[in-house]
Design a protein around this motif. Structure first.
Motif, mmCIF file in Angstrom:
data_model
loop_
_atom_site.group_PDB
_atom_site.id
_atom_site.type_symbol
_atom_site.label_atom_id
_atom_site.label_comp_id
_atom_site.label_asym_id
_atom_site.label_seq_id
_atom_site.Cartn_x
_atom_site.Cartn_y
_atom_site.Cartn_z
ATOM 1 N N GLU A 22 4.448 3.765 -7.731
ATOM 2 C CA GLU A 22 3.004 3.606 -7.581
ATOM 3 C C GLU A 22 2.659 2.222 -7.036
ATOM 4 O OE1 GLU A 22 -1.095 4.150 -10.229
ATOM 5 O OE2 GLU A 22 0.857 4.038 -11.228
ATOM 6 N N GLN A 23 3.341 1.206 -7.546
ATOM 7 C CA GLN A 23 3.072 -0.163 -7.101
ATOM 8 C C GLN A 23 3.472 -0.365 -5.648
ATOM 9 O OE1 GLN A 23 1.459 -2.417 -9.153
ATOM 10 N NE2 GLN A 23 1.227 -3.499 -7.200
ATOM 11 N N ALA A 24 4.603 0.212 -5.255
ATOM 12 C CA ALA A 24 5.061 0.070 -3.873
ATOM 13 C C ALA A 24 4.074 0.722 -2.910
ATOM 14 C CB ALA A 24 6.443 0.698 -3.715
ATOM 15 N N ARG A 25 3.541 1.857 -3.280
ATOM 16 C CA ARG A 25 2.542 2.521 -2.433
ATOM 17 C C ARG A 25 1.266 1.698 -2.361
ATOM 18 N NH1 ARG A 25 0.899 7.587 -4.713
ATOM 19 N NH2 ARG A 25 -0.082 8.002 -2.696
ATOM 20 N N ALA A 26 0.853 1.164 -3.517
ATOM 21 C CA ALA A 26 -0.376 0.362 -3.548
ATOM 22 C C ALA A 26 -0.228 -0.914 -2.735
ATOM 23 C CB ALA A 26 -0.742 0.037 -4.994
ATOM 24 N N ASN A 27 0.945 -1.546 -2.817
ATOM 25 C CA ASN A 27 1.174 -2.811 -2.112
ATOM 26 C C ASN A 27 1.043 -2.666 -0.596
ATOM 27 O OD1 ASN A 27 1.603 -4.169 -4.508
ATOM 28 N ND2 ASN A 27 3.833 -4.100 -4.359
ATOM 29 N N SER A 28 1.436 -1.507 -0.095
ATOM 30 C CA SER A 28 1.439 -1.310 1.357
ATOM 31 C C SER A 28 0.228 -0.531 1.854
ATOM 32 C CB SER A 28 2.716 -0.576 1.775
ATOM 33 O OG SER A 28 2.778 0.709 1.160
ATOM 34 N N ALA A 29 -0.668 -0.125 0.960
ATOM 35 C CA ALA A 29 -1.771 0.756 1.348
ATOM 36 C C ALA A 29 -2.684 0.108 2.389
ATOM 37 C CB ALA A 29 -2.574 1.169 0.116
ATOM 38 N N SER A 86 -4.580 -0.263 7.974
ATOM 39 C CA SER A 86 -4.909 -1.098 9.127
ATOM 40 C C SER A 86 -4.096 -0.677 10.355
ATOM 41 C CB SER A 86 -4.641 -2.562 8.790
ATOM 42 O OG SER A 86 -4.831 -3.378 9.933
ATOM 43 N N PHE A 87 -2.813 -0.427 10.146
ATOM 44 C CA PHE A 87 -1.956 -0.015 11.260
ATOM 45 C C PHE A 87 -2.400 1.337 11.807
ATOM 46 C CE2 PHE A 87 2.002 2.186 12.669
ATOM 47 C CZ PHE A 87 2.208 1.443 13.817
ATOM 48 N N ALA A 88 -2.771 2.263 10.920
ATOM 49 C CA ALA A 88 -3.208 3.589 11.355
ATOM 50 C C ALA A 88 -4.475 3.490 12.212
ATOM 51 C CB ALA A 88 -3.456 4.483 10.137
ATOM 52 N N GLN A 89 -5.403 2.602 11.822
ATOM 53 C CA GLN A 89 -6.657 2.455 12.563
ATOM 54 C C GLN A 89 -6.445 1.844 13.936
ATOM 55 O OE1 GLN A 89 -8.826 0.120 9.710
ATOM 56 N NE2 GLN A 89 -9.670 1.904 8.633
ATOM 57 N N ARG A 90 -5.433 0.985 14.063
ATOM 58 C CA ARG A 90 -5.199 0.290 15.333
ATOM 59 C C ARG A 90 -4.092 0.907 16.165
ATOM 60 N NH1 ARG A 90 -2.941 -4.226 14.479
ATOM 61 N NH2 ARG A 90 -2.479 -3.981 12.270
ATOM 62 N N HIS A 91 -3.426 1.910 15.643
ATOM 63 C CA HIS A 91 -2.199 2.440 16.237
ATOM 64 C C HIS A 91 -2.362 2.827 17.709
ATOM 65 C CE1 HIS A 91 0.646 5.742 17.225
ATOM 66 N NE2 HIS A 91 1.508 4.978 16.597
ATOM 67 N N ASP A 92 -3.367 3.628 18.007
ATOM 68 C CA ASP A 92 -3.499 4.153 19.371
ATOM 69 C C ASP A 92 -3.801 3.066 20.393
ATOM 70 O OD1 ASP A 92 -3.001 6.644 18.366
ATOM 71 O OD2 ASP A 92 -5.117 7.251 18.261
ATOM 72 N N ALA A 103 2.191 14.244 -1.765
ATOM 73 C CA ALA A 103 2.187 15.509 -1.030
ATOM 74 C C ALA A 103 0.801 15.872 -0.516
ATOM 75 C CB ALA A 103 2.717 16.624 -1.931
ATOM 76 N N LEU A 104 -0.237 15.428 -1.210
ATOM 77 C CA LEU A 104 -1.606 15.782 -0.845
ATOM 78 C C LEU A 104 -2.286 14.744 0.035
ATOM 79 C CD1 LEU A 104 -2.940 17.221 -4.229
ATOM 80 C CD2 LEU A 104 -2.290 18.499 -2.185
ATOM 81 N N GLN A 105 -1.680 13.588 0.234
ATOM 82 C CA GLN A 105 -2.319 12.525 1.000
ATOM 83 C C GLN A 105 -2.574 12.970 2.436
ATOM 84 O OE1 GLN A 105 -0.243 8.772 0.899
ATOM 85 N NE2 GLN A 105 -1.635 7.791 2.357
ATOM 86 N N GLU A 106 -3.791 12.791 2.909
ATOM 87 C CA GLU A 106 -4.157 13.259 4.250
ATOM 88 C C GLU A 106 -4.681 12.154 5.150
ATOM 89 O OE1 GLU A 106 -6.894 16.465 3.645
ATOM 90 O OE2 GLU A 106 -5.312 17.903 3.160
ATOM 91 N N GLU A 107 -4.772 10.927 4.653
ATOM 92 C CA GLU A 107 -5.267 9.825 5.473
ATOM 93 C C GLU A 107 -4.701 8.517 4.939
ATOM 94 O OE1 GLU A 107 -9.497 9.269 3.057
ATOM 95 O OE2 GLU A 107 -9.491 10.169 5.053
ATOM 96 N N GLY A 108 -5.011 7.440 5.662
ATOM 97 C CA GLY A 108 -4.575 6.121 5.213
ATOM 98 C C GLY A 108 -3.249 5.679 5.798
ATOM 99 N N MET A 109 -2.630 6.507 6.663
ATOM 100 C CA MET A 109 -1.366 6.148 7.303
ATOM 101 C C MET A 109 -1.353 6.723 8.711
ATOM 102 S SD MET A 109 1.482 6.792 4.294
ATOM 103 C CE MET A 109 2.780 6.012 5.273
ATOM 104 N N GLU A 110 -0.533 6.117 9.548
ATOM 105 C CA GLU A 110 -0.303 6.678 10.878
ATOM 106 C C GLU A 110 0.256 8.087 10.718
ATOM 107 O OE1 GLU A 110 2.118 8.090 13.893
ATOM 108 O OE2 GLU A 110 3.127 6.912 12.333
#
Length: 443
Positions: A115-122, A127-133, A177-184
């Protein structure tokens, strides 16, 4: 009387005089190799003793894995190599170490770290997902380098949570498994697939709680969970897991909410997620409305229309790891349908699609469906590994279906000839599974 035998030729005066071997030469030829052999034998005999002595120095006896505390220390190390190695080792150790895999406190600690590892990189992932394209390829590479450490760590911990006998990682895996946003998008799909795979493995791992642990060990696990509840250490999660294991001990199936997650993933646009959802439902059986929803989802997946396969093929085409060839499914929907059929058959469901299972036993037909395409020439050849896997999984599923529905005489009439044919197959694995299926069918 003179002999007719030829006289020996005189020695060549240019050759050196032959001298008898010296003591030094004998020592080198015999005694030195003998000492080497003796030394190896000594190490073989004394090796365990020396290893135990060395193990006491590092705090780990010979033949035993690291303790829970040692794993946690390594997982918390600032040295990334130590962290990765510890997580990788742990995923393998948990498969064979029932003591470690049933340690409630250790499992809860790992769930915290995931949980902490996911939170640390969230924030960085978002930010990377928003700027990716809008990023250049060079900028993308630099950004990915920054994200690599947390991504790798999450991947390893996800795999670990699937191998616990005590399913304390279930909430984290469900959320992933249910996450649909927040990552590239590509990385998000990979993470969701890994979470679904871990949930599938977890469904098989918890069977070891029933089959491998003694009553005393199971009682100890329940006591550890109760202690976590009483102390307030992840009380909600500990209560969920304790209730699940209590129901298992009573022979009552329960999915801890996993069933609902798999049903949602079965509706995903991406066919790889639908496949993983069907695969996970092979290992999880619920009761009441929970089970009805999963069966309904599987029936729909058994008639999958193949939506999203074009994008899947495009990703396979661009996959840098597939430099020579890519795997293609030439029949629409067949990326998902066979796995749904297996899940239904293993349940003994009356909705198991018999026509589809029959197609899965037709290895010649499958060679036209599953192919490997050369990325340079476009040439296609049958994907023999996937063909064999599909046939063997269908055989296993049919054997389970027969065991659960012995009264259904249609099964023998429908599949008997195919079983007889496959029992003569050139592939040894297929022959073996066909013989097992024949025994289940009483042939």
């Amino acid at each position: 009387m003179q002999s007719d035998a030829p006289l020996p030729a005189s020695a060549d005066p240019g050759l050196p005089t032959v001298q008898p071997p010296s003591g030094k030469m004998i020592f080198r030829l015999f005694l030195v190799p003998g000492l080497i052999v003796a030394g190896l034998v000594g190490l073989f005999l004394l090796g365990p003793t020396l290893a135990n002595w060395a193990g006491k120095i590092v705090g780990r006896p010979w033949g035993q894995s690291r303790s829970a505390d040692q794993f946690l220390r390594d997982l918390d190390s600032a040295n990334l190599d130590i962290r990765y190695r510890a997580a990788s080792d742990l995923a393998q150790v948990l498969v064979r170490d029932d003591r470690l895999a049933s340690d409630v406190g250790f499992g809860l600690a790992l769930a915290d770290r995931l949980e902490q590892a996911r939170a640390n990189s969230a924030d960085a992932e978002k930010s990377f997902a928003q700027r990716h394209d809008g990023l250049s390829e060079g900028d993308k590479a630099r950004e990915l380098k920054k994200l690599e450490a947390d991504r790798t760590y999450v991947t390893y911990l996800t795999a670990c949570m699937g191998h616990f006998l005590v399913p304390v990682g279930v909430e984290q895996l469900k959320a992933m498994a249910l996450q649909e946003e927040g990552m590239e998008m590509e990385e998000l799909l990979r993470r969701r697939r890994r979470a679904l795979l871990a949930l599938a493995i977890l469904g098989e791992s918890v069977k070891r709680f029933d089959e491998k642990l003694s009553d005393e060990q199971r009682d100890e696990v329940m006591a550890q969970l109760q202690s976590a509840i009483d102390s307030g250490t992840q009380r909600k999660l500990a209560s969920l897991v304790r209730n699940h294991l209590s129901l298992r001990r009573k022979g009552q199936p329960d999915t801890m909410g996993i069933g609902a997650v798999l049903v949602r993933c079965a509706e995903a646009e991406d066919p790889s997620l639908r496949f993983q959802a069907a695969f996970a439902m092979t290992f999880w059986v619920g009761r009441g409305a929970d089970e009805e929803a999963m069966v309904k989802a599987l029936v729909k997946l058994a008639h999958d229309n193949g939506r999203g396969e074009e994008k899947l093929h495009e990703r396979q085409e661009n996959n840098p790891d597939a430099k020579i060839s890519r795997s293609l499914t030439k029949r629409r929907g067949f990326h998902v349908r066979p796995q749904a059929a297996v899940a239904l058959a293993r349940r003994g469901s009356p909705h198991a699609p018999l026509d589809l299972l029959a197609e899965m036993l037709d290895d010649e037909g499958l060679r036209q469906v599953y192919v490997l395409q050369n990325k340079k020439t476009g040439e296609e050849v049958p994907d023999e590994n996937l063909v064999a896997l599909t046939v063997t999984e269908a055989l296993k599923a049919l054997a389970r279906l027969r065991e659960k529905r012995p009264e259904d005489t249609r099964l023998g009439e429908r599949f008997g000839p195919a079983l007889d044919r496959l029992a003569q197959h050139r592939n040894a694995t297929i022959r073996t599974e066909a013989e097992k299926a024949k025994l289940a069918f009483g042939r």
